[in-house]
Design a protein around this motif. Structure first.
Motif, PDB file in Angstrom:
ATOM      1  N   ASP A   8      21.684  18.881  21.278  1.00 58.03           N
ATOM      2  CA  ASP A   8      20.619  19.628  20.605  1.00 58.03           C
ATOM      3  C   ASP A   8      19.502  19.999  21.584  1.00 58.03           C
ATOM      4  OD1 ASP A   8      21.886  19.601  18.144  1.00 58.03           O
ATOM      5  OD2 ASP A   8      20.788  17.851  17.415  1.00 58.03           O
ATOM      6  N   PHE A   9      19.113  19.041  22.427  1.00 59.28           N
ATOM      7  CA  PHE A   9      18.071  19.333  23.404  1.00 59.28           C
ATOM      8  C   PHE A   9      18.535  20.369  24.428  1.00 59.28           C
ATOM      9  CE2 PHE A   9      16.179  15.152  22.129  1.00 59.28           C
ATOM     10  CZ  PHE A   9      14.969  15.669  21.707  1.00 59.28           C
ATOM     11  N   ARG A  18      26.241   9.074  19.873  1.00 60.38           N
ATOM     12  CA  ARG A  18      25.096   9.573  19.115  1.00 60.38           C
ATOM     13  C   ARG A  18      24.068  10.219  20.051  1.00 60.38           C
ATOM     14  NH1 ARG A  18      23.355   6.404  14.680  1.00 60.38           N
ATOM     15  NH2 ARG A  18      24.439   7.027  12.817  1.00 60.38           N
ATOM     16  N   ALA A  19      23.789   9.529  21.156  1.00 62.89           N
ATOM     17  CA  ALA A  19      22.823  10.054  22.125  1.00 62.89           C
ATOM     18  C   ALA A  19      23.311  11.376  22.714  1.00 62.89           C
ATOM     19  CB  ALA A  19      22.562   9.036  23.228  1.00 62.89           C
ATOM     20  N   CYS A  20      24.613  11.502  22.915  1.00 59.14           N
ATOM     21  CA  CYS A  20      25.170  12.763  23.430  1.00 59.14           C
ATOM     22  C   CYS A  20      24.970  13.898  22.430  1.00 59.14           C
ATOM     23  CB  CYS A  20      26.650  12.607  23.759  1.00 59.14           C
ATOM     24  SG  CYS A  20      26.947  11.681  25.270  1.00 59.14           S
ATOM     25  N   LEU A  21      25.067  13.593  21.155  1.00 56.99           N
ATOM     26  CA  LEU A  21      24.825  14.614  20.137  1.00 56.99           C
ATOM     27  C   LEU A  21      23.363  15.054  20.149  1.00 56.99           C
ATOM     28  CD1 LEU A  21      26.983  13.164  17.219  1.00 56.99           C
ATOM     29  CD2 LEU A  21      27.519  15.109  18.697  1.00 56.99           C
ATOM     30  N   ALA A  51      29.583   6.014   7.369  1.00 57.67           N
ATOM     31  CA  ALA A  51      30.873   6.607   7.739  1.00 57.67           C
ATOM     32  C   ALA A  51      31.536   5.698   8.776  1.00 57.67           C
ATOM     33  CB  ALA A  51      30.647   8.008   8.283  1.00 57.67           C
ATOM     34  N   GLN A  52      32.505   6.230   9.495  1.00 60.27           N
ATOM     35  CA  GLN A  52      33.221   5.406  10.469  1.00 60.27           C
ATOM     36  C   GLN A  52      32.327   5.053  11.659  1.00 60.27           C
ATOM     37  OE1 GLN A  52      36.443   8.070  11.385  1.00 60.27           O
ATOM     38  NE2 GLN A  52      35.469   8.786  13.262  1.00 60.27           N
ATOM     39  N   LEU A  53      32.742   4.039  12.393  1.00 60.89           N
ATOM     40  CA  LEU A  53      31.985   3.592  13.555  1.00 60.89           C
ATOM     41  C   LEU A  53      31.976   4.659  14.648  1.00 60.89           C
ATOM     42  CD1 LEU A  53      33.146  -0.123  13.936  1.00 60.89           C
ATOM     43  CD2 LEU A  53      30.954   0.711  13.079  1.00 60.89           C
ATOM     44  N   VAL A  54      30.863   4.740  15.328  1.00 59.67           N
ATOM     45  CA  VAL A  54      30.729   5.573  16.526  1.00 59.67           C
ATOM     46  C   VAL A  54      29.991   4.724  17.554  1.00 59.67           C
ATOM     47  CG1 VAL A  54      30.658   7.757  15.260  1.00 59.67           C
ATOM     48  CG2 VAL A  54      28.531   6.585  15.779  1.00 59.67           C
ATOM     49  N   THR A  55      29.815   5.244  18.737  1.00 61.25           N
ATOM     50  CA  THR A  55      29.037   4.495  19.722  1.00 61.25           C
ATOM     51  C   THR A  55      27.625   5.076  19.797  1.00 61.25           C
ATOM     52  OG1 THR A  55      29.636   5.883  21.604  1.00 61.25           O
ATOM     53  CG2 THR A  55      31.106   4.017  21.094  1.00 61.25           C
ATOM     54  N   VAL A  56      26.721   4.240  20.240  1.00 60.78           N
ATOM     55  CA  VAL A  56      25.339   4.695  20.432  1.00 60.78           C
ATOM     56  C   VAL A  56      25.324   5.804  21.483  1.00 60.78           C
ATOM     57  CG1 VAL A  56      23.041   3.985  21.195  1.00 60.78           C
ATOM     58  CG2 VAL A  56      24.387   2.469  19.722  1.00 60.78           C
ATOM     59  N   GLY A  57      26.176   5.674  22.491  1.00 58.75           N
ATOM     60  CA  GLY A  57      26.277   6.713  23.517  1.00 58.75           C
ATOM     61  C   GLY A  57      26.702   8.052  22.951  1.00 58.75           C
ATOM     62  N   LEU A  73      17.803  10.738  28.478  1.00 55.25           N
ATOM     63  CA  LEU A  73      18.730  10.589  27.352  1.00 55.25           C
ATOM     64  C   LEU A  73      20.169  10.495  27.854  1.00 55.25           C
ATOM     65  CD1 LEU A  73      18.885  10.334  24.323  1.00 55.25           C
ATOM     66  CD2 LEU A  73      18.894  12.828  24.150  1.00 55.25           C
ATOM     67  N   ALA A  74      20.504  11.226  28.901  1.00 53.75           N
ATOM     68  CA  ALA A  74      21.846  11.135  29.489  1.00 53.75           C
ATOM     69  C   ALA A  74      22.078   9.733  30.063  1.00 53.75           C
ATOM     70  CB  ALA A  74      22.026  12.199  30.562  1.00 53.75           C
ATOM     71  N   GLU A  75      21.068   9.181  30.729  1.00 54.20           N
ATOM     72  CA  GLU A  75      21.172   7.811  31.247  1.00 54.20           C
ATOM     73  C   GLU A  75      21.360   6.816  30.099  1.00 54.20           C
ATOM     74  OE1 GLU A  75      17.776   6.940  33.673  1.00 54.20           O
ATOM     75  OE2 GLU A  75      18.203   8.591  35.059  1.00 54.20           O
ATOM     76  N   PHE A  76      20.591   7.001  29.026  1.00 53.37           N
ATOM     77  CA  PHE A  76      20.700   6.135  27.857  1.00 53.37           C
ATOM     78  C   PHE A  76      22.107   6.213  27.258  1.00 53.37           C
ATOM     79  CE2 PHE A  76      20.503   5.506  23.270  1.00 53.37           C
ATOM     80  CZ  PHE A  76      19.823   4.295  23.159  1.00 53.37           C
ATOM     81  N   ALA A  77      22.635   7.430  27.152  1.00 53.51           N
ATOM     82  CA  ALA A  77      23.973   7.619  26.582  1.00 53.51           C
ATOM     83  C   ALA A  77      25.029   6.906  27.423  1.00 53.51           C
ATOM     84  CB  ALA A  77      24.292   9.108  26.475  1.00 53.51           C
ATOM     85  N   THR A  78      24.919   7.029  28.744  1.00 53.56           N
ATOM     86  CA  THR A  78      25.867   6.364  29.637  1.00 53.56           C
ATOM     87  C   THR A  78      25.765   4.850  29.511  1.00 53.56           C
ATOM     88  OG1 THR A  78      25.737   8.224  31.180  1.00 53.56           O
ATOM     89  CG2 THR A  78      26.577   6.146  32.040  1.00 53.56           C
ATOM     90  N   GLU A  79      24.542   4.361  29.488  1.00 56.14           N
ATOM     91  CA  GLU A  79      24.299   2.925  29.401  1.00 56.14           C
ATOM     92  C   GLU A  79      24.835   2.332  28.097  1.00 56.14           C
ATOM     93  OE1 GLU A  79      20.298   0.225  29.040  1.00 56.14           O
ATOM     94  OE2 GLU A  79      20.261   1.913  30.435  1.00 56.14           O
TER      95      GLU A  79
END
Length: 99
Positions: A49-50, A42-45, A34-40, A13-19
Motif C-alpha cells: 500500500d505504501f 501482513r507487513a508486506c501487504l 481467518a486462516q493463519l498468516v505471518t506478521v511478515g 517496514l521492509a526490515e520489520f517484514a523480514t524480521e
C-alpha cells in the motif's frame, strides 16, 4: 519532505517484514478470523500500500506544475510590498519555493 519520510518508512517496514517473516498470527477477512498468516506477510501487504502511495506521490510531483509564488493577480505585488520593493528577495523566495 514527505517523499523522503515515506522512503524511510518503507525501508523500516521492509526490515520489520523480514524480521517477522516466520511469526504466525491470526488472519482476518471481513472483520472475522481467518486462516493463519505471518506478521511478515501482513507487513508486506502494508508495504505494498505504501509503495502504491509512493508511486502516486512521485507521479503527482512530476506532473504537477509548480508556479512558485506567482498566482492570482497582485500576488507578486504583495510580495514586493512585503519585501519593501526588493525584487531580488521576491526572486529568491520563488527559487526557494520551486526548489
Amino acid at each position: 519532505m514527505v517523499h523522503s519520510k515515506l522512503v524511510v518508512l518503507m525501508d523500516r517496514l521492509a526490515e520489520f517484514a523480514t524480521e517477522h517473516r516466520e511469526v504466525a498470527t491470526l488472519g482476518f477477512t471481513h472483520f472475522q478470523p481467518a486462516q493463519l498468516v505471518t506478521v511478515g506477510k501482513r507487513a508486506c501487504l502494508w508495504l505494498q500500500d505504501f509503495m502504491l502511495d509512493y508511486q502516486r506521490l512521485v507521479r503527482e510531483m512530476d506532473d504537477f506544475p509548480l508556479r512558485g509564488v506567482k498566482g492570482t493577480t497582485g500576488t507578486q505585488a504583495s510580495f514586493l510590498e512585503l519585501f519593501e520593493g526588493d525584487h531580488d528577495k521576491v526572486v529568491k523566495l520563488n527559487e526557494l519555493v520551486l526548489g
